[in-house]
Design an enzyme around this catalytic site. Sequence first.
Site, mmCIF file in Angstrom:
data_model
loop_
_atom_site.group_PDB
_atom_site.id
_atom_site.type_symbol
_atom_site.label_atom_id
_atom_site.label_comp_id
_atom_site.label_asym_id
_atom_site.label_seq_id
_atom_site.Cartn_x
_atom_site.Cartn_y
_atom_site.Cartn_z
ATOM 1 N N SER A 118 7.517 6.679 4.706
ATOM 2 C CA SER A 118 6.429 6.191 5.119
ATOM 3 C C SER A 118 5.359 7.050 4.776
ATOM 4 C CB SER A 118 6.630 6.457 6.768
ATOM 5 O OG SER A 118 5.465 5.940 7.463
ATOM 6 N N TYR B 41 8.272 11.889 14.263
ATOM 7 C CA TYR B 41 8.641 10.899 12.931
ATOM 8 C C TYR B 41 7.842 11.084 11.625
ATOM 9 C CZ TYR B 41 7.998 6.061 11.011
ATOM 10 O OH TYR B 41 8.167 5.141 10.001
#
Length: 257
Positions: free
Chosen positions: A142, A155
């Site tokens: 990501s 995350y």
Amino acid sequence: MTGPLTGRTALVTGAGNGLGQAMTQHLVDAGARVIMVGRNLDKLVQARQELGLTGDQCKLASCDVSDSASVDQLALTLKDESVSILVNNAGIPGPVSDLVDIDPDDWDNVFATNVRGVYLICRAFLPAMMKSRSGDIINIASVSGKRPLVGRTPYCASKMAVIGLTTTLAAEAGPYDIRVNSLSPGPVRGPRMERNFRLEAERSGTSYNQAEADLVSRAALGRMVEEEEVGQALVGILQMRGLTAADIDLSAGMVAR
């Protein structure tokens, strides 16, 4: 259907919805046979039906990628399959909260799926690729692993770990002509981002629309990424045979500020 990936079998984790479902469709359209993997078999059945795919085009298998016994069982179940493409897509978004307010169990749960899951799947299926001296591994990271995102430390840290795993594994697998790359989408339009915007609005005391606008304003194109674009990028990466140890940014120009 024939295409650039005809004759190849791809395994996609987290395939029951969202990006996993979109990537499955693009892989099949490119000629690959796909094994859709997820924790919930019913969701996989529904996803395959929604895509209009047949059992010949797409096989289903349940697995919790964070659990070593479950991954070992998956590898045993698929021992007769010649998997030459691994797409490590399974992941969870984790909490939206300041680091000091995050429970250690919530932190560990993010890393169990987002990092340990990638390790376990690679560990289970890489030996067969090494034996055949060919293959591709694409880990879905990501852009959030590469730039600040307040309230999302577990995350972001997990996705940076995936990028580090990718580059090192590429060096280990390269002598076997196995390519290992990561694909780092920016915010992808869909239910997960809707959930994140809602929780960010609650955390920061702002509105949903403002939370979305604040994040999207960081992108040069001023928009989110679409699931279809991620599927297209995946197939494109698989056709670049000289590409390995790379992290491909697909973020609409998201910048660190």
